[in-house]
Design a protein around this motif. Structure first.
Motif, PDB file in Angstrom:
ATOM      1  N   GLY A 103       0.833  -1.196   0.000  1.00 42.25           N
ATOM      2  CA  GLY A 103       0.000   0.000   0.000  1.00 42.25           C
ATOM      3  C   GLY A 103       0.865   1.241   0.000  1.00 42.25           C
ATOM      4  N   ASN A 104       0.214   2.395  -0.101  1.00 37.98           N
ATOM      5  CA  ASN A 104       0.997   3.629  -0.177  1.00 37.98           C
ATOM      6  C   ASN A 104       0.337   4.838   0.471  1.00 37.98           C
ATOM      7  OD1 ASN A 104      -1.023   3.979  -2.060  1.00 37.98           O
ATOM      8  ND2 ASN A 104       0.273   5.110  -3.456  1.00 37.98           N
ATOM      9  N   SER A 105      -0.880   4.679   0.976  1.00 39.41           N
ATOM     10  CA  SER A 105      -1.587   5.845   1.469  1.00 39.41           C
ATOM     11  C   SER A 105      -2.271   5.553   2.799  1.00 39.41           C
ATOM     12  CB  SER A 105      -2.617   6.293   0.429  1.00 39.41           C
ATOM     13  OG  SER A 105      -3.088   7.589   0.744  1.00 39.41           O
ATOM     14  N   TYR A 106      -2.841   6.579   3.370  1.00 42.26           N
ATOM     15  CA  TYR A 106      -3.486   6.476   4.675  1.00 42.26           C
ATOM     16  C   TYR A 106      -4.545   5.379   4.709  1.00 42.26           C
ATOM     17  CZ  TYR A 106      -1.261  11.025   5.107  1.00 42.26           C
ATOM     18  OH  TYR A 106      -0.342  12.040   5.115  1.00 42.26           O
ATOM     19  N   ASP A 123       7.723   6.516  -2.492  1.00 44.62           N
ATOM     20  CA  ASP A 123       6.963   7.762  -2.476  1.00 44.62           C
ATOM     21  C   ASP A 123       5.636   7.647  -1.722  1.00 44.62           C
ATOM     22  OD1 ASP A 123       5.829   6.146  -4.448  1.00 44.62           O
ATOM     23  OD2 ASP A 123       5.494   7.784  -5.853  1.00 44.62           O
ATOM     24  N   ALA A 124       5.515   6.612  -0.875  1.00 42.81           N
ATOM     25  CA  ALA A 124       4.322   6.480  -0.030  1.00 42.81           C
ATOM     26  C   ALA A 124       4.304   7.608   0.993  1.00 42.81           C
ATOM     27  CB  ALA A 124       4.332   5.127   0.681  1.00 42.81           C
ATOM     28  N   VAL A 125       3.146   7.852   1.577  1.00 43.23           N
ATOM     29  CA  VAL A 125       3.051   8.868   2.629  1.00 43.23           C
ATOM     30  C   VAL A 125       3.897   8.431   3.823  1.00 43.23           C
ATOM     31  CG1 VAL A 125       0.792   9.709   1.880  1.00 43.23           C
ATOM     32  CG2 VAL A 125       0.930   7.920   3.632  1.00 43.23           C
ATOM     33  N   MET A 126       4.426   9.380   4.546  1.00 46.12           N
ATOM     34  CA  MET A 126       5.364   9.102   5.637  1.00 46.12           C
ATOM     35  C   MET A 126       4.774   8.174   6.699  1.00 46.12           C
ATOM     36  SD  MET A 126       8.471   9.480   6.382  1.00 46.12           S
ATOM     37  CE  MET A 126       8.951  10.728   5.229  1.00 46.12           C
ATOM     38  N   SER A 127       3.486   8.313   6.995  1.00 46.13           N
ATOM     39  CA  SER A 127       2.849   7.440   7.995  1.00 46.13           C
ATOM     40  C   SER A 127       2.934   5.979   7.588  1.00 46.13           C
ATOM     41  CB  SER A 127       1.381   7.826   8.188  1.00 46.13           C
ATOM     42  OG  SER A 127       1.276   9.126   8.687  1.00 46.13           O
ATOM     43  N   VAL A 128       2.833   5.702   6.302  1.00 48.79           N
ATOM     44  CA  VAL A 128       2.949   4.337   5.800  1.00 48.79           C
ATOM     45  C   VAL A 128       4.407   3.892   5.829  1.00 48.79           C
ATOM     46  CG1 VAL A 128       2.713   2.898   3.728  1.00 48.79           C
ATOM     47  CG2 VAL A 128       0.846   4.412   4.417  1.00 48.79           C
TER      48      VAL A 128
END
Length: 163
Positions: A103-106, A123-128
């Motif tokens: 996955g890559n997003s919230y 380039d996924a969101v930092m939380s991931v």
């Protein structure tokens, strides 16, 4: 990262086989998406030894593309975790211990957290990125599933040699 029990690869579609680029018209209708076609070759190779499934919050274009390519696709309009647990795991008699999730997003965080192995593109969101087992050293839409296939296949070959 232990891949011994992995029976299924489950992935978001947008941001994994696409670069997050799509044409959206003024009526909020997706006009086009750009896909990394080598990833679809990798999916066919993955399907020889493992189950492969897409879960996506965007059904436009994705659903018909998956239908044409014989790839199971689940639309998670509101909650991916609910679709993951109530539709995918039950339908295919899987447990979270059998899943490699990409996955890559919230919206992927709960599924990533539940899965035995979790991965995301660079380039996924930092939380991931902060919670997955492996950050793939490439951007979404540039061969993530090729990377995953190579990793799974090399692990399979290694296990076969050791038997």
């Amino acid at each position: 990262m232990n891949l011994d029990n992995i029976k299924a690869v489950i992935s978001e579609m947008d941001g994994i086989v696409t670069e997050h680029l799509s044409g959206i018209g003024e009526m909020n209708i997706t006009m086009f998406k750009q896909f990394y076609m080598k990833d679809f070759e990798a999916i066919n190779l993955i399907k020889k030894n493992w189950l492969f499934i897409f879960i996506s919050s965007d059904a436009s274009i994705n659903m018909s593309l998956c239908r044409r390519r014989n790839i199971p696709f689940f639309h998670a309009e509101k909650d991916k975790k609910e679709i993951f647990v109530n539709n995918v795991l039950r339908k295919y008699s899987l447990t979270p211990e059998n899943v490699l999730y990409i996955g890559n997003s919230y919206s992927d965080i709960e599924c990533l957290r539940m899965s035995a192995v979790s991965m995301c593109p660079d380039d996924a969101v930092m939380s991931v990125k902060n919670m997955v087992d492996c950050v793939v050293p490439m951007l979404g839409g540039t061969g993530i599933l090729c990377y995953v296939y190579d990793m799974l296949y090399n692990d399979l070959l290694l296990r076969m040699r050791n038997e």
